[in-house]
Design an enzyme around this catalytic site. Structure first.
Site, PDB file in Angstrom:
ATOM      1  N   TYR A 164      38.741  64.432  80.028  1.00  0.00           N
ATOM      2  CA  TYR A 164      39.118  64.146  78.635  1.00  0.00           C
ATOM      3  C   TYR A 164      38.200  64.868  77.637  1.00  0.00           C
ATOM      4  CZ  TYR A 164      39.924  61.761  74.226  1.00  0.00           C
ATOM      5  OH  TYR A 164      40.164  61.511  72.888  1.00  0.00           O
ATOM      6  N   LYS A 189      39.221  67.998  75.096  1.00  0.00           N
ATOM      7  CA  LYS A 189      39.105  67.898  73.630  1.00  0.00           C
ATOM      8  C   LYS A 189      38.186  69.010  73.099  1.00  0.00           C
ATOM      9  CE  LYS A 189      40.828  65.130  71.352  1.00  0.00           C
ATOM     10  NZ  LYS A 189      42.205  65.098  70.780  1.00  0.00           N
TER      11      LYS A 189
HETATM   12  N1  LIG Z   1      41.388  56.123  70.215  1.00  0.00           N
HETATM   13  C1  LIG Z   1      40.192  56.612  69.903  1.00  0.00           C
HETATM   14  O1  LIG Z   1      39.187  55.880  69.850  1.00  0.00           O
HETATM   15  C2  LIG Z   1      40.048  58.064  69.583  1.00  0.00           C
HETATM   16  C3  LIG Z   1      41.109  58.956  69.633  1.00  0.00           C
HETATM   17  N2  LIG Z   1      40.913  60.273  69.314  1.00  0.00           N
HETATM   18  C4  LIG Z   1      42.018  61.238  69.312  1.00  0.00           C
HETATM   19  O2  LIG Z   1      42.994  60.777  68.409  1.00  0.00           O
HETATM   20  C5  LIG Z   1      44.286  61.189  68.831  1.00  0.00           C
HETATM   21  C6  LIG Z   1      45.205  59.999  68.856  1.00  0.00           C
HETATM   22  O3  LIG Z   1      44.674  59.055  69.774  1.00  0.00           O
HETATM   23  P1  LIG Z   1      45.223  57.570  69.889  1.00  0.00           P
HETATM   24  O4  LIG Z   1      46.088  57.287  68.734  1.00  0.00           O
HETATM   25  O5  LIG Z   1      44.091  56.700  70.190  1.00  0.00           O
HETATM   26  O6  LIG Z   1      46.080  57.695  71.214  1.00  0.00           O
HETATM   27  P2  LIG Z   1      47.572  57.228  71.509  1.00  0.00           P
HETATM   28  O7  LIG Z   1      47.768  57.400  72.964  1.00  0.00           O
HETATM   29  O8  LIG Z   1      47.834  55.902  70.914  1.00  0.00           O
HETATM   30  O9  LIG Z   1      48.413  58.293  70.707  1.00  0.00           O
HETATM   31  C7  LIG Z   1      48.669  59.574  71.201  1.00  0.00           C
HETATM   32  C8  LIG Z   1      50.119  59.895  70.910  1.00  0.00           C
HETATM   33  O10 LIG Z   1      50.378  61.205  71.419  1.00  0.00           O
HETATM   34  C9  LIG Z   1      51.607  61.167  72.090  1.00  0.00           C
HETATM   35  N3  LIG Z   1      51.666  62.165  73.132  1.00  0.00           N
HETATM   36  C10 LIG Z   1      50.997  62.148  74.295  1.00  0.00           C
HETATM   37  N4  LIG Z   1      51.367  63.200  75.034  1.00  0.00           N
HETATM   38  C11 LIG Z   1      52.270  63.876  74.303  1.00  0.00           C
HETATM   39  C12 LIG Z   1      53.020  65.044  74.548  1.00  0.00           C
HETATM   40  N5  LIG Z   1      52.928  65.719  75.695  1.00  0.00           N
HETATM   41  N6  LIG Z   1      53.854  65.476  73.587  1.00  0.00           N
HETATM   42  C13 LIG Z   1      53.999  64.781  72.431  1.00  0.00           C
HETATM   43  N7  LIG Z   1      53.326  63.672  72.158  1.00  0.00           N
HETATM   44  C14 LIG Z   1      52.469  63.226  73.095  1.00  0.00           C
HETATM   45  C15 LIG Z   1      51.710  59.766  72.686  1.00  0.00           C
HETATM   46  O11 LIG Z   1      53.059  59.438  72.984  1.00  0.00           O
HETATM   47  C16 LIG Z   1      51.082  58.926  71.609  1.00  0.00           C
HETATM   48  O12 LIG Z   1      52.061  58.453  70.724  1.00  0.00           O
HETATM   49  C17 LIG Z   1      44.111  61.843  70.189  1.00  0.00           C
HETATM   50  O13 LIG Z   1      44.140  63.238  70.023  1.00  0.00           O
HETATM   51  C18 LIG Z   1      42.728  61.389  70.629  1.00  0.00           C
HETATM   52  O14 LIG Z   1      42.114  62.344  71.456  1.00  0.00           O
HETATM   53  C19 LIG Z   1      39.689  60.734  68.933  1.00  0.00           C
HETATM   54  C20 LIG Z   1      38.630  59.902  68.878  1.00  0.00           C
HETATM   55  C21 LIG Z   1      38.707  58.509  69.191  1.00  0.00           C
HETATM   56  C1  LIG Z   2      31.391  48.350  80.708  1.00  0.00           C
HETATM   57  C2  LIG Z   2      32.363  47.484  79.948  1.00  0.00           C
HETATM   58  C3  LIG Z   2      31.741  46.118  79.745  1.00  0.00           C
HETATM   59  O1  LIG Z   2      32.363  45.276  78.860  1.00  0.00           O
HETATM   60  C4  LIG Z   2      32.732  48.099  78.616  1.00  0.00           C
HETATM   61  C5  LIG Z   2      33.611  49.329  78.772  1.00  0.00           C
HETATM   62  C6  LIG Z   2      33.919  49.850  77.435  1.00  0.00           C
HETATM   63  C7  LIG Z   2      34.646  51.205  77.491  1.00  0.00           C
HETATM   64  C8  LIG Z   2      36.043  50.985  78.006  1.00  0.00           C
HETATM   65  C9  LIG Z   2      34.608  51.854  76.112  1.00  0.00           C
HETATM   66  C10 LIG Z   2      33.159  52.119  75.664  1.00  0.00           C
HETATM   67  C11 LIG Z   2      33.184  53.324  74.755  1.00  0.00           C
HETATM   68  C12 LIG Z   2      34.649  53.657  74.598  1.00  0.00           C
HETATM   69  C13 LIG Z   2      35.038  55.079  74.205  1.00  0.00           C
HETATM   70  C14 LIG Z   2      34.359  55.489  72.906  1.00  0.00           C
HETATM   71  O2  LIG Z   2      34.661  54.570  71.888  1.00  0.00           O
HETATM   72  C15 LIG Z   2      34.766  56.866  72.462  1.00  0.00           C
HETATM   73  C16 LIG Z   2      36.135  57.312  72.727  1.00  0.00           C
HETATM   74  C17 LIG Z   2      36.581  58.407  72.062  1.00  0.00           C
HETATM   75  C18 LIG Z   2      37.854  58.967  72.294  1.00  0.00           C
HETATM   76  O3  LIG Z   2      38.150  60.079  71.843  1.00  0.00           O
HETATM   77  C19 LIG Z   2      38.828  58.227  73.124  1.00  0.00           C
HETATM   78  C20 LIG Z   2      38.445  56.818  73.422  1.00  0.00           C
HETATM   79  C21 LIG Z   2      36.957  56.683  73.791  1.00  0.00           C
HETATM   80  C22 LIG Z   2      36.743  57.532  75.060  1.00  0.00           C
HETATM   81  C23 LIG Z   2      36.580  55.207  74.046  1.00  0.00           C
HETATM   82  C24 LIG Z   2      37.275  54.674  75.326  1.00  0.00           C
HETATM   83  C25 LIG Z   2      36.777  53.292  75.758  1.00  0.00           C
HETATM   84  C26 LIG Z   2      35.268  53.254  75.943  1.00  0.00           C
HETATM   85  C27 LIG Z   2      34.853  54.170  77.089  1.00  0.00           C
END
Ligand SMILES: NC(=O)C1=CN([C@@H]2O[C@H](COP(=O)(O)OP(=O)(O)OC[C@H]3O[C@@H](n4cnc5c(N)ncnc54)[C@H](O)[C@@H]3O)[C@@H](O)[C@H]2O)C=CC1
Ligand SMILES: C[C@@H](CO)CCC[C@@H](C)[C@H]1CC[C@H]2[C@@H]3[C@H](O)CC4=CC(=O)CC[C@]4(C)[C@H]3CC[C@]12C
Length: 369
Positions: free
Chosen positions: A159, A163
């Site tokens: 992952y 990214k």
């Molecule tokens: N959730 C988090 O804490 C973080 C997320 N991100 C980034 O933010 C973005 C959105 O993440 P989330 O909303 O958390 O994930 P999510 O899984 O909820 O949203 C991702 C969306 O992309 C769509 N998708 C996946 N594969 C696809 C494909 N082949 N074609 C078209 N659409 C596709 C999914 O259907 C989904 O709706 C991602 O790029 C992720 O890497 C970055 C930092 C933290």
């Molecule tokens: C050991 C467990 C005891 O309770 C706790 C496990 C927590 C993990 C599942 C999360 C801890 C940190 C998270 C990640 C972090 O917030 C940064 C992220 C950035 C992204 O771009 C995608 C999501 C994630 C990797 C996020 C995923 C969940 C954790 C690993």
């Protein structure tokens, strides 16, 4: 997007617009982008909630498509002024293969860039991640760091590797000539761990707590700090960056920005308790209840079980060596770069963000939604 066309209505495309972050970006654009004329929402799986948006003044076009398919992406991008590329495969649990993660996150991003170049779309905002920086494989802390803080960014997990590569592609594409001869302007936003309405992992922790009689057990020392960011503020930063990319192209083009707000720095578990506490859960223990070596052992055992069970079922628990390392490494961001470059200020205060998240956990946490 010329000066003469102040009133010109713009076409925006949001890839991944039905995901956790994507839905917030879509709704934020509709609420806060006055120049929006058409909003294209591109996703592998379209959400039923999109239907209700189609009755508003802005034309909302739902496009079911796959970013790994270049022709589908090109068709969606054609005629768009701005692309916000949030689609991605977020998997740190071993649900998808490294190949699939690479295809979606890297090849998908390459397809978006090439589609912009071919069709003449000039503005691209990419949702990157803090993970392109760290935590690294050595578990070095990143304490109150900013975009210029030196850090040994070494990854092995698919992952963060994907990214980092995708972010590099986006930044490198800045300045490329698009169809029509004008330069492409790109930037990348790097959210830390996002929380808020729609956050699946938060809901999983809530349900686990309910199953355990209203308790969660501390596994990570309270001293390990994480910087988290509210989804509404991440969405707002995307909308603002997309809006300002033209006017401030020279400053913003090819730049990266951490996504930040006023959320407090806390351990992953203590931060979750800000929401789960008011929903009736309790975090047991002021120190980790199990020794770290046991967590390491259980995480390794989970990897073995995942591998052994793969022919029969998908075993993908939250705990594995990677997530343990993530949870157990301090990673906090302190920066004002987005404020300086394009005037970003968080739209939601910490109190608002907290209240909204609590209400969402209370409303949907126990249900199957
Ligand atoms: N959730 C988090 O804490 C973080 C997320 N991100 C980034 O933010 C973005 C959105 O993440 P989330 O909303 O958390 O994930 P999510 O899984 O909820 O949203 C991702 C969306 O992309 C769509 N998708 C996946 N594969 C696809 C494909 N082949 N074609 C078209 N659409 C596709 C999914 O259907 C989904 O709706 C991602 O790029 C992720 O890497 C970055 C930092 C933290
Ligand atoms: C050991 C467990 C005891 O309770 C706790 C496990 C927590 C993990 C599942 C999360 C801890 C940190 C998270 C990640 C972090 O917030 C940064 C992220 C950035 C992204 O771009 C995608 C999501 C994630 C990797 C996020 C995923 C969940 C954790 C690993």
């Amino acid at each position: 997007m010329a000066d003469s066309a102040q009133a010109q209505k713009l076409v925006y495309l949001v890839t991944g617009g039905c995901g956790f972050l994507g839905e917030h970006v879509v709704r934020m654009l509709l609420q806060r982008e006055p120049r929006l004329g058409e909003l294209r929402v591109f996703d592998l799986h379209l959400g039923p909630w999109l239907e209700e948006l189609k009755t508003g003044p802005v034309r909302v076009t739902a496009i079911q498509g796959d970013v790994t398919q270049a022709h589908e992406v090109a068709a969606a991008v054609a005629g768009a002024h701005v692309v916000i590329h949030t689609a991605g495969l977020v998997d740190v649990f071993g649900r998808a293969s490294p190949k699939t993660i690479h295809e979606v996150n890297v090849q998908g991003t390459r397809n978006v860039i090439e589609a912009c170049v071919q069709t003449g779309t000039r503005f691209l905002v990419y949702t990157s991640s803090m993970e392109v920086v760290g935590p690294n494989t050595k578990g070095h802390p990143f304490y109150r760091g900013n975009e210029d803080t030196p850090y040994e960014a070494v990854h092995r997990h698919p992952y963060p590797c994907s990214k980092a590569l995708a972010e590099w592609l986006v930044l490198e594409a800045n300045g490329r000539k698009v169809c029509g001869g004008l330069p492409l302007v790109t930037c990348a936003l790097r959210p830390t761990g996002i929380y808020g309405e729609g956050h699946q992992i938060m809901r999983d922790f809530y349900r686990q707590g309910l199953r355990l009689g209203g308790r969660l057990f501390r596994a990570i020392p309270a001293s390990v700090e994480h910087g988290r960011v509210y989804v509404g503020n991440v969405a707002w930063m995307h909308v603002l960056a997309a809006r300002e990319l033209e006017r401030r192209a020279a400053r913003m083009g090819g730049q990266v920005y951490f996504c930040y707000d006023g959320s407090p720095y806390k351990s992953y578990e203590d931060f979750n308790m800000e929401f789960l506490g008011p929903c009736g859960l309790r975090l047991v223990g002021t120190r980790p209840l199990v020794p770290y070596w046991l967590l390491v052992f259980l995480a390794a055992l989970n990897v073995l079980l995942q591998w052994l069970l793969r022919p029969l079922l998908l075993y993908a628990p939250l705990l594995n060596p990677y997530t343990l390392a993530m949870a157990n490494t301090t990673f906090t961001v302190s920066t004002d770069k987005a404020q300086r470059h394009f005037g970003y200020e968080p739209l939601f205060s910490w109190e608002d963000s907290r209240t909204r998240t609590i209400l969402w956990v209370q409303a949907t946490g126990g249900s199957a939604q």
